[in-house]
Design a protein around this motif. Sequence first.
Motif, PDB file in Angstrom:
ATOM      1  N   PRO A  58       0.829  -1.209   0.000  1.00 34.40           N
ATOM      2  CA  PRO A  58       0.000   0.000   0.000  1.00 34.40           C
ATOM      3  C   PRO A  58       0.855   1.247   0.000  1.00 34.40           C
ATOM      4  N   ASP A  59       0.343   2.305  -0.561  1.00 35.22           N
ATOM      5  CA  ASP A  59       1.029   3.580  -0.544  1.00 35.22           C
ATOM      6  C   ASP A  59       1.142   4.068   0.896  1.00 35.22           C
ATOM      7  N   ALA A  60       2.333   4.520   1.283  1.00 38.92           N
ATOM      8  CA  ALA A  60       2.552   4.980   2.654  1.00 38.92           C
ATOM      9  C   ALA A  60       1.642   6.157   2.996  1.00 38.92           C
ATOM     10  N   ALA A  61       1.367   6.999   2.015  1.00 39.10           N
ATOM     11  CA  ALA A  61       0.481   8.140   2.260  1.00 39.10           C
ATOM     12  C   ALA A  61      -0.940   7.671   2.550  1.00 39.10           C
ATOM     13  N   LEU A  62      -1.370   6.595   1.899  1.00 40.76           N
ATOM     14  CA  LEU A  62      -2.690   6.030   2.185  1.00 40.76           C
ATOM     15  C   LEU A  62      -2.730   5.512   3.619  1.00 40.76           C
ATOM     16  N   GLU A  63      -1.696   4.806   4.033  1.00 38.66           N
ATOM     17  CA  GLU A  63      -1.649   4.291   5.398  1.00 38.66           C
ATOM     18  C   GLU A  63      -1.711   5.425   6.412  1.00 38.66           C
ATOM     19  N   ARG A  64      -0.981   6.506   6.148  1.00 42.72           N
ATOM     20  CA  ARG A  64      -0.995   7.642   7.082  1.00 42.72           C
ATOM     21  C   ARG A  64      -2.371   8.281   7.156  1.00 42.72           C
ATOM     22  N   GLN A  65      -3.016   8.442   6.018  1.00 47.94           N
ATOM     23  CA  GLN A  65      -4.325   9.098   6.030  1.00 47.94           C
ATOM     24  C   GLN A  65      -5.360   8.250   6.745  1.00 47.94           C
ATOM     25  N   ASP A  68      -4.825   8.530  10.433  1.00 47.49           N
ATOM     26  CA  ASP A  68      -5.314   9.798  10.957  1.00 47.49           C
ATOM     27  C   ASP A  68      -6.837   9.786  11.119  1.00 47.49           C
ATOM     28  N   LEU A  69      -7.532   9.240  10.129  1.00 51.90           N
ATOM     29  CA  LEU A  69      -8.990   9.166  10.209  1.00 51.90           C
ATOM     30  C   LEU A  69      -9.425   8.316  11.396  1.00 51.90           C
ATOM     31  N   TRP A  70      -8.753   7.196  11.561  1.00 48.70           N
ATOM     32  CA  TRP A  70      -9.101   6.282  12.647  1.00 48.70           C
ATOM     33  C   TRP A  70      -8.811   6.899  14.014  1.00 48.70           C
ATOM     34  N   ARG A  71      -7.660   7.534  14.132  1.00 53.67           N
ATOM     35  CA  ARG A  71      -7.228   8.059  15.423  1.00 53.67           C
ATOM     36  C   ARG A  71      -8.103   9.216  15.898  1.00 53.67           C
ATOM     37  N   THR A  72      -8.587  10.032  14.989  1.00 49.49           N
ATOM     38  CA  THR A  72      -9.305  11.255  15.373  1.00 49.49           C
ATOM     39  C   THR A  72     -10.810  11.071  15.471  1.00 49.49           C
ATOM     40  N   PHE A  73     -11.324   9.895  15.062  1.00 48.24           N
ATOM     41  CA  PHE A  73     -12.776   9.729  15.094  1.00 48.24           C
ATOM     42  C   PHE A  73     -13.216   9.232  16.468  1.00 48.24           C
ATOM     43  N   PRO A  74     -14.266   9.834  17.049  1.00 44.33           N
ATOM     44  CA  PRO A  74     -14.691   9.445  18.398  1.00 44.33           C
ATOM     45  C   PRO A  74     -15.401   8.094  18.416  1.00 44.33           C
ATOM     46  N   GLY A  75     -15.116   7.311  19.458  1.00 40.49           N
ATOM     47  CA  GLY A  75     -15.764   6.014  19.612  1.00 40.49           C
ATOM     48  C   GLY A  75     -14.868   4.873  19.153  1.00 40.49           C
ATOM     49  N   LYS A  76     -15.376   3.654  19.280  1.00 40.20           N
ATOM     50  CA  LYS A  76     -14.630   2.471  18.857  1.00 40.20           C
ATOM     51  C   LYS A  76     -14.857   2.250  17.367  1.00 40.20           C
ATOM     52  N   THR A  77     -13.796   2.430  16.593  1.00 40.66           N
ATOM     53  CA  THR A  77     -13.870   2.379  15.137  1.00 40.66           C
ATOM     54  C   THR A  77     -12.939   1.305  14.602  1.00 40.66           C
ATOM     55  N   LYS A  86      -3.823  -7.502  -5.489  1.00 37.11           N
ATOM     56  CA  LYS A  86      -2.415  -7.501  -5.091  1.00 37.11           C
ATOM     57  C   LYS A  86      -2.174  -8.181  -3.755  1.00 37.11           C
ATOM     58  N   GLY A  87      -3.220  -8.270  -2.935  1.00 36.75           N
ATOM     59  CA  GLY A  87      -3.109  -9.032  -1.698  1.00 36.75           C
ATOM     60  C   GLY A  87      -2.776  -8.249  -0.450  1.00 36.75           C
ATOM     61  N   TRP A  88      -2.301  -6.996  -0.561  1.00 38.40           N
ATOM     62  CA  TRP A  88      -1.947  -6.254   0.644  1.00 38.40           C
ATOM     63  C   TRP A  88      -3.200  -5.789   1.381  1.00 38.40           C
ATOM     64  N   SER A  89      -3.050  -5.533   2.654  1.00 39.11           N
ATOM     65  CA  SER A  89      -4.171  -5.031   3.447  1.00 39.11           C
ATOM     66  C   SER A  89      -3.643  -4.107   4.533  1.00 39.11           C
ATOM     67  N   ILE A  90      -4.458  -3.142   4.923  1.00 40.85           N
ATOM     68  CA  ILE A  90      -4.128  -2.218   5.997  1.00 40.85           C
ATOM     69  C   ILE A  90      -5.368  -2.001   6.835  1.00 40.85           C
ATOM     70  N   GLY A  91      -5.188  -1.423   8.012  1.00 41.78           N
ATOM     71  CA  GLY A  91      -6.348  -1.104   8.826  1.00 41.78           C
ATOM     72  C   GLY A  91      -6.006  -0.937  10.286  1.00 41.78           C
ATOM     73  N   HIS A  92      -7.049  -0.734  11.076  1.00 41.23           N
ATOM     74  CA  HIS A  92      -6.918  -0.536  12.510  1.00 41.23           C
ATOM     75  C   HIS A  92      -8.066  -1.256  13.205  1.00 41.23           C
ATOM     76  N   ALA A 354     -14.312   9.717   3.401  1.00 39.25           N
ATOM     77  CA  ALA A 354     -12.879  10.015   3.343  1.00 39.25           C
ATOM     78  C   ALA A 354     -12.058   8.746   3.131  1.00 39.25           C
ATOM     79  N   VAL A 355     -12.549   7.612   3.645  1.00 41.27           N
ATOM     80  CA  VAL A 355     -11.831   6.347   3.472  1.00 41.27           C
ATOM     81  C   VAL A 355     -11.833   5.927   2.003  1.00 41.27           C
ATOM     82  N   THR A 356     -13.001   5.876   1.382  1.00 41.66           N
ATOM     83  CA  THR A 356     -13.050   5.448  -0.020  1.00 41.66           C
ATOM     84  C   THR A 356     -12.396   6.471  -0.936  1.00 41.66           C
TER      85      THR A 356
END
Length: 365
Positions: A58-65, A68-77, A86-92, A354-356
């Motif tokens: 994954p693009d490093a900039a995608l991972e950072r964004q 950021d979305l995950w960290r700043t959103f209130p509640g359990k996300t 391609k098989g790669w995956s990212i997330g929180h 913002a995610v999509t």
Amino acid sequence: MMRFHTFVAVFFVTFLTACVAPSGPRPDLTTPRAESQPPRYNPPPPARPSAASSRNRPDAALERQIADLWRTFPGKTGIAIKSIDKGWSIGHRVDQNFPQQSVSKLWVAMTVLDKVDQGRISLSDPIRIGPDDLTLFYQPMAAEVNREGTVIKSVYTLLERALAYSDNTANDALLRHAGGPDAVNDFIRRSQLGKIKFGPGERLMQSQIAGLKWNQSLSQGRKFYTARANLPIERRRQALADYLANPIDGASPGAIVNALSKMAKGDLLSSNSTRLLQSILKRTRSGPNRLKAGVPSNWEFLHKTGTGQVLRGTSTGYNDVGIMTAPDGSRYAVAVMLADTTAPIPKRMEMMQAVTRAVARYHNR
């Protein structure tokens, strides 16, 4: 004779010369010769990743964004993104359980279509639905049943109603026809979908979340809402907290994107059933302002939403999962799941968009 003596003399001198030790120091035979020492190993410099291998991450900039979305959103996300091709995956929080709510309709539909592939169910099977089959919350079919008493719908029609319209009564009718919750959980296990559970169906699950005991009269009008409102608030809080701590319909975002990836690649159903399921999910009407609103207009998108109960400003089980397909055919499975949040609905939608939007922005970069 003289010639013979000369020969003998030369031979004798040569022989003596060979027997005399040479002048100078003798070599130390106990010391290994230099060439017998193993050569020193100098490791090569680390290889620079090729352009091809870089594209498989994954693009490093995608991972950072996304972080950021995950960290700043209130509640359990929970957020999970997987490149299907391609098989790669990212997330929180990709391995934590989240309430699915109507996202779980996916597994009912897949169980039905798996039985269609086996020849045990037909898309044209008629299913009778009467007053005793009504559920609660969103069920447009209830109006037909209340008007006509009993209706008969084909499996195909109920798949359309359950997925594209998220009709709870249509989904429960399919669930019964497929063999109930045990059949769905068996499909999940056989398909090795990982951390995905299917609950007892809408009526039992939603009444349990509310702190109520189900009876069929609660399916009529607003009786469920009235009964829930009359419960002591502490009872409702405890019931909801118990559900969130261990959701009976729990699934991890990572397992969901992996399951969507398997489905997209044809690893779960026949090609005909896969095409049918995807075509219905492309017509999903619920949640147009969630993930879908961030997908570029020249991309394809199919998805299923879920929405749970609300108590004193806290929303639960607010979800959207789906597959984005770029103009070049590249596919991404995306899941955004909010176990509980106090963020207003527009903010939830903005975060999902913002995610999509980020996935599309960093595609092929």
